[in-house]
Design a protein around this motif. Structure first.
Motif, PDB file in Angstrom:
ATOM      1  N   ILE A 105       0.848  -1.203   0.000  1.00 31.99           N
ATOM      2  CA  ILE A 105       0.000   0.000   0.000  1.00 31.99           C
ATOM      3  C   ILE A 105       0.880   1.249   0.000  1.00 31.99           C
ATOM      4  O   ILE A 105       0.597   2.207  -0.725  1.00 31.99           O
ATOM      5  CB  ILE A 105      -0.979  -0.011   1.189  1.00 31.99           C
ATOM      6  N   THR A 106       1.951   1.229   0.769  1.00 34.19           N
ATOM      7  CA  THR A 106       2.875   2.370   0.789  1.00 34.19           C
ATOM      8  C   THR A 106       3.523   2.568  -0.577  1.00 34.19           C
ATOM      9  O   THR A 106       3.618   3.700  -1.065  1.00 34.19           O
ATOM     10  CB  THR A 106       3.948   2.173   1.879  1.00 34.19           C
ATOM     11  N   LYS A 107       3.942   1.464  -1.218  1.00 32.31           N
ATOM     12  CA  LYS A 107       4.503   1.564  -2.572  1.00 32.31           C
ATOM     13  C   LYS A 107       3.468   2.135  -3.540  1.00 32.31           C
ATOM     14  O   LYS A 107       3.791   2.975  -4.376  1.00 32.31           O
ATOM     15  CB  LYS A 107       4.947   0.185  -3.079  1.00 32.31           C
ATOM     16  N   PHE A 108       2.232   1.666  -3.416  1.00 33.42           N
ATOM     17  CA  PHE A 108       1.155   2.152  -4.267  1.00 33.42           C
ATOM     18  C   PHE A 108       0.961   3.656  -4.068  1.00 33.42           C
ATOM     19  O   PHE A 108       0.861   4.411  -5.035  1.00 33.42           O
ATOM     20  CB  PHE A 108      -0.150   1.401  -3.958  1.00 33.42           C
ATOM     21  N   GLU A 109       0.898   4.066  -2.821  1.00 34.64           N
ATOM     22  CA  GLU A 109       0.702   5.484  -2.500  1.00 34.64           C
ATOM     23  C   GLU A 109       1.834   6.328  -3.086  1.00 34.64           C
ATOM     24  O   GLU A 109       1.579   7.366  -3.724  1.00 34.64           O
ATOM     25  CB  GLU A 109       0.633   5.651  -0.985  1.00 34.64           C
ATOM     26  N   ASN A 110       3.064   5.899  -2.915  1.00 31.58           N
ATOM     27  CA  ASN A 110       4.206   6.649  -3.445  1.00 31.58           C
ATOM     28  C   ASN A 110       4.156   6.732  -4.967  1.00 31.58           C
ATOM     29  O   ASN A 110       4.401   7.803  -5.542  1.00 31.58           O
ATOM     30  CB  ASN A 110       5.519   6.013  -2.999  1.00 31.58           C
ATOM     31  N   GLU A 111       3.840   5.626  -5.618  1.00 29.90           N
ATOM     32  CA  GLU A 111       3.766   5.625  -7.083  1.00 29.90           C
ATOM     33  C   GLU A 111       2.605   6.466  -7.582  1.00 29.90           C
ATOM     34  O   GLU A 111       2.717   7.169  -8.578  1.00 29.90           O
ATOM     35  CB  GLU A 111       3.668   4.196  -7.621  1.00 29.90           C
ATOM     36  N   PHE A 112       1.474   6.411  -6.879  1.00 34.52           N
ATOM     37  CA  PHE A 112       0.333   7.232  -7.278  1.00 34.52           C
ATOM     38  C   PHE A 112       0.708   8.713  -7.256  1.00 34.52           C
ATOM     39  O   PHE A 112       0.426   9.444  -8.211  1.00 34.52           O
ATOM     40  CB  PHE A 112      -0.884   6.984  -6.379  1.00 34.52           C
ATOM     41  N   TYR A 113       1.326   9.167  -6.170  1.00 32.20           N
ATOM     42  CA  TYR A 113       1.670  10.590  -6.081  1.00 32.20           C
ATOM     43  C   TYR A 113       2.761  10.970  -7.088  1.00 32.20           C
ATOM     44  O   TYR A 113       2.763  12.089  -7.593  1.00 32.20           O
ATOM     45  CB  TYR A 113       2.030  10.981  -4.646  1.00 32.20           C
ATOM     46  N   ARG A 114       3.644  10.047  -7.400  1.00 32.82           N
ATOM     47  CA  ARG A 114       4.636  10.326  -8.447  1.00 32.82           C
ATOM     48  C   ARG A 114       3.927  10.509  -9.789  1.00 32.82           C
ATOM     49  O   ARG A 114       4.200  11.448 -10.527  1.00 32.82           O
ATOM     50  CB  ARG A 114       5.641   9.164  -8.536  1.00 32.82           C
ATOM     51  N   PHE A 115       2.973   9.632 -10.082  1.00 35.18           N
ATOM     52  CA  PHE A 115       2.198   9.717 -11.324  1.00 35.18           C
ATOM     53  C   PHE A 115       1.363  11.000 -11.362  1.00 35.18           C
ATOM     54  O   PHE A 115       1.329  11.709 -12.369  1.00 35.18           O
ATOM     55  CB  PHE A 115       1.299   8.485 -11.455  1.00 35.18           C
ATOM     56  N   LYS A 116       0.731  11.331 -10.261  1.00 38.31           N
ATOM     57  CA  LYS A 116      -0.084  12.539 -10.184  1.00 38.31           C
ATOM     58  C   LYS A 116       0.781  13.779 -10.421  1.00 38.31           C
ATOM     59  O   LYS A 116       0.387  14.693 -11.153  1.00 38.31           O
ATOM     60  CB  LYS A 116      -0.777  12.616  -8.826  1.00 38.31           C
ATOM     61  N   ASP A 117       1.967  13.816  -9.807  1.00 35.47           N
ATOM     62  CA  ASP A 117       2.881  14.945 -10.010  1.00 35.47           C
ATOM     63  C   ASP A 117       3.318  15.035 -11.466  1.00 35.47           C
ATOM     64  O   ASP A 117       3.418  16.132 -12.029  1.00 35.47           O
ATOM     65  CB  ASP A 117       4.110  14.829  -9.113  1.00 35.47           C
ATOM     66  N   TYR A 118       3.578  13.886 -12.074  1.00 36.60           N
ATOM     67  CA  TYR A 118       3.957  13.868 -13.481  1.00 36.60           C
ATOM     68  C   TYR A 118       2.853  14.484 -14.352  1.00 36.60           C
ATOM     69  O   TYR A 118       3.116  15.325 -15.208  1.00 36.60           O
ATOM     70  CB  TYR A 118       4.247  12.436 -13.951  1.00 36.60           C
ATOM     71  N   LEU A 119       1.610  14.062 -14.110  1.00 35.10           N
ATOM     72  CA  LEU A 119       0.490  14.605 -14.895  1.00 35.10           C
ATOM     73  C   LEU A 119       0.339  16.104 -14.676  1.00 35.10           C
ATOM     74  O   LEU A 119       0.109  16.854 -15.621  1.00 35.10           O
ATOM     75  CB  LEU A 119      -0.811  13.890 -14.520  1.00 35.10           C
ATOM     76  N   LYS A 120       0.481  16.527 -13.443  1.00 31.25           N
ATOM     77  CA  LYS A 120       0.355  17.948 -13.113  1.00 31.25           C
ATOM     78  C   LYS A 120       1.453  18.761 -13.785  1.00 31.25           C
ATOM     79  O   LYS A 120       1.184  19.802 -14.398  1.00 31.25           O
ATOM     80  CB  LYS A 120       0.424  18.137 -11.594  1.00 31.25           C
ATOM     81  N   ASN A 121       2.677  18.280 -13.717  1.00 37.34           N
ATOM     82  CA  ASN A 121       3.814  19.027 -14.243  1.00 37.34           C
ATOM     83  C   ASN A 121       3.929  18.981 -15.766  1.00 37.34           C
ATOM     84  O   ASN A 121       4.464  19.908 -16.379  1.00 37.34           O
ATOM     85  CB  ASN A 121       5.113  18.532 -13.627  1.00 37.34           C
ATOM     86  N   ASN A 122       3.441  17.907 -16.382  1.00 37.64           N
ATOM     87  CA  ASN A 122       3.611  17.744 -17.810  1.00 37.64           C
ATOM     88  C   ASN A 122       2.350  17.960 -18.625  1.00 37.64           C
ATOM     89  O   ASN A 122       2.437  18.278 -19.819  1.00 37.64           O
ATOM     90  CB  ASN A 122       4.192  16.352 -18.115  1.00 37.64           C
ATOM     91  N   LEU A 123       1.204  17.771 -18.020  1.00 39.79           N
ATOM     92  CA  LEU A 123      -0.046  17.916 -18.763  1.00 39.79           C
ATOM     93  C   LEU A 123      -0.975  18.960 -18.151  1.00 39.79           C
ATOM     94  O   LEU A 123      -2.062  19.211 -18.679  1.00 39.79           O
ATOM     95  CB  LEU A 123      -0.780  16.556 -18.816  1.00 39.79           C
ATOM     96  N   GLY A 124      -0.568  19.521 -17.031  1.00 40.18           N
ATOM     97  CA  GLY A 124      -1.385  20.534 -16.394  1.00 40.18           C
ATOM     98  C   GLY A 124      -2.659  19.999 -15.768  1.00 40.18           C
ATOM     99  O   GLY A 124      -3.608  20.751 -15.570  1.00 40.18           O
ATOM    100  N   LEU A 125      -2.701  18.715 -15.468  1.00 42.48           N
ATOM    101  CA  LEU A 125      -3.901  18.121 -14.864  1.00 42.48           C
ATOM    102  C   LEU A 125      -3.905  18.244 -13.365  1.00 42.48           C
ATOM    103  O   LEU A 125      -2.982  18.207 -12.708  1.00 42.48           O
ATOM    104  CB  LEU A 125      -4.036  16.641 -15.249  1.00 42.48           C
TER     105      LEU A 125
END
Length: 85
Positions: free
Chosen positions: A65-85
């Protein structure tokens, strides 16, 4: 994103209640949805979480679950920084 983010506390709560079936079902949904978005690392961790819950391997689920949480926030940051989502 909001739906998947809401699953993180749900996973933790379900683990505390030993409700592995909820974890399995929700991880399964996320596995497919994230694969459709080509978020393969997130999908892989969701698959790992789904399998651990299916096999009733409660030991170690908290770390997945901790790995999932960390990967989710990494993915979310990627979308925010690269796609403005």
């Amino acid at each position: 994103l909001n739906d998947v983010e809401s699953k993180i506390p749900l996973f933790k709560e379900a683990l505390n209640k030993n409700d592995l079936e909820t974890i399995r079902k929700e991880a399964h949904k996320i596995k497919g949805g994230s694969a459709n978005l080509t978020a393969m690392p997130l999908s892989a961790i969701a698959k790992e979480l789904e399998y651990a819950a299916k096999e009733s391997k409660q030991e170690g689920i908290d770390s997945i679950i901790t790995k999932f949480e960390n990967e989710f926030y990494r993915f979310k940051d990627y979308l925010k920084n690269n796609l403005g989502l």
